[in-house]
Design a protein around this motif. Sequence first.
Motif, PDB file in Angstrom:
ATOM      1  N   MET A   1       0.827  -1.206   0.000  1.00  0.00           N
ATOM      2  CA  MET A   1       0.000   0.000   0.000  1.00  0.00           C
ATOM      3  C   MET A   1       0.863   1.258   0.000  1.00  0.00           C
ATOM      4  SD  MET A   1      -3.184   0.610  -0.078  1.00  0.00           S
ATOM      5  CE  MET A   1      -3.498   2.224  -0.709  1.00  0.00           C
ATOM      6  N   VAL A   2       2.020   1.212   0.642  1.00  0.00           N
ATOM      7  CA  VAL A   2       2.888   2.388   0.736  1.00  0.00           C
ATOM      8  C   VAL A   2       3.390   2.826  -0.638  1.00  0.00           C
ATOM      9  CG1 VAL A   2       5.032   3.286   1.722  1.00  0.00           C
ATOM     10  CG2 VAL A   2       3.520   1.869   3.111  1.00  0.00           C
ATOM     11  N   PRO A   3       4.002   1.933  -1.444  1.00  0.00           N
ATOM     12  CA  PRO A   3       4.414   2.393  -2.767  1.00  0.00           C
ATOM     13  C   PRO A   3       3.225   2.763  -3.657  1.00  0.00           C
ATOM     14  CG  PRO A   3       4.978   0.073  -2.473  1.00  0.00           C
ATOM     15  CD  PRO A   3       4.468   0.580  -1.170  1.00  0.00           C
ATOM     16  N   CYS A   4       2.095   2.115  -3.450  1.00  0.00           N
ATOM     17  CA  CYS A   4       0.898   2.437  -4.232  1.00  0.00           C
ATOM     18  C   CYS A   4       0.495   3.900  -3.996  1.00  0.00           C
ATOM     19  CB  CYS A   4      -0.229   1.483  -3.862  1.00  0.00           C
ATOM     20  SG  CYS A   4      -1.768   1.780  -4.721  1.00  0.00           S
ATOM     21  N   TYR A   5       0.438   4.305  -2.735  1.00  0.00           N
ATOM     22  CA  TYR A   5       0.097   5.688  -2.405  1.00  0.00           C
ATOM     23  C   TYR A   5       1.157   6.671  -2.914  1.00  0.00           C
ATOM     24  CZ  TYR A   5      -4.090   5.570   0.484  1.00  0.00           C
ATOM     25  OH  TYR A   5      -5.383   5.474   0.925  1.00  0.00           O
ATOM     26  N   SER A   6       2.424   6.333  -2.752  1.00  0.00           N
ATOM     27  CA  SER A   6       3.471   7.279  -3.153  1.00  0.00           C
ATOM     28  C   SER A   6       3.533   7.431  -4.674  1.00  0.00           C
ATOM     29  CB  SER A   6       4.821   6.879  -2.573  1.00  0.00           C
ATOM     30  OG  SER A   6       5.211   5.615  -3.031  1.00  0.00           O
ATOM     31  N   ILE A   7       3.362   6.350  -5.409  1.00  0.00           N
ATOM     32  CA  ILE A   7       3.361   6.443  -6.885  1.00  0.00           C
ATOM     33  C   ILE A   7       2.165   7.261  -7.344  1.00  0.00           C
ATOM     34  CG2 ILE A   7       3.055   5.102  -9.007  1.00  0.00           C
ATOM     35  CD1 ILE A   7       4.750   2.888  -7.628  1.00  0.00           C
ATOM     36  N   GLU A   8       1.000   6.990  -6.758  1.00  0.00           N
ATOM     37  CA  GLU A   8      -0.206   7.739  -7.140  1.00  0.00           C
ATOM     38  C   GLU A   8      -0.033   9.227  -6.855  1.00  0.00           C
ATOM     39  OE1 GLU A   8      -3.912   9.842  -6.488  1.00  0.00           O
ATOM     40  OE2 GLU A   8      -2.693   9.140  -4.819  1.00  0.00           O
ATOM     41  N   SER A   9       0.535   9.568  -5.716  1.00  0.00           N
ATOM     42  CA  SER A   9       0.736  10.972  -5.362  1.00  0.00           C
ATOM     43  C   SER A   9       1.716  11.651  -6.309  1.00  0.00           C
ATOM     44  CB  SER A   9       1.243  11.088  -3.927  1.00  0.00           C
ATOM     45  OG  SER A   9       0.296  10.580  -3.037  1.00  0.00           O
ATOM     46  N   PHE A  10       2.800  10.954  -6.627  1.00  0.00           N
ATOM     47  CA  PHE A  10       3.806  11.538  -7.519  1.00  0.00           C
ATOM     48  C   PHE A  10       3.235  11.747  -8.920  1.00  0.00           C
ATOM     49  CE2 PHE A  10       7.358  11.247 -10.528  1.00  0.00           C
ATOM     50  CZ  PHE A  10       8.136  12.299 -10.068  1.00  0.00           C
TER      51      PHE A  10
END
Length: 189
Positions: free
Chosen positions: A53-62
Motif C-alpha cells: 500500500m505504501v508504494p501504491c500511495y506514493s506512486i499515485e501521489s507523484f
Amino acid sequence: MMELVYSPPVWATIIAAAFLLTTITLSVYLLFEHLSAYKNPEEQKFLIGVILMVPCYSIESFVSLVNPSISVDCEILRDCYESFAMYCFGRYLVACLGGEERTLEFMEREGRATFKTPLLHHSSHCGIVNHPFPLKYFLNPWKLGPRFYQIVKFGIVQYMIIKSFTAILAVILEAFGVYCEGEFKVGCG
C-alpha cells in the motif's frame, strides 16, 4: 484559445521524487525481508498486501503531482488497491490470532472476562464495545464474540465492494465530464 498546461514547481517535483524513491526503496527492502524469511505464510501473505500500500500511495501521489490530468485514473486504481489492503489487514489480524476458530474463541473468552483493564481503552468494558458519539445513540453496544466478528467481516467486505464500485463510477463520470471532484453541484457526480 490556447490551453494552459500545468507544470508543478521543480522543487516540488524533486522533493516528491526523493520521497517516492525512499518509500519504494524501504518497501522493497521490507518486502524482500519478509520473503526471505517466509516461515509463516498465513500471516506474511496478507502482510505483503498491506506493505504494498505504501508504494501504491506514493506512486499515485507523484504521478498526480506531475500529471494532474490522469490523477483521477490513478486515484481510482489506488482506491481499489486500498480496499484490497483493508481486506489483507483484516485477514492478517485473524492470522495473527491463529485463524478464524481461535479468533472466535479469543473474542468469546474476552466477552466473558471481567478484567479491571478493558480490551479497548475508554471504549469497552467487560468485553463490550461501545460506539463513539453520535453512533452510540443509534447502535447498541456490541459484545465480543461470533456476532461481532461477523459484523467486522461484513464491514470489511462491504467497504471493499463500495470503494471499488465508487471508484469505477468515478471513471465513468469522469469520462462523461461530470465527475467534478470536490464540488457539490446538481449536475456533478
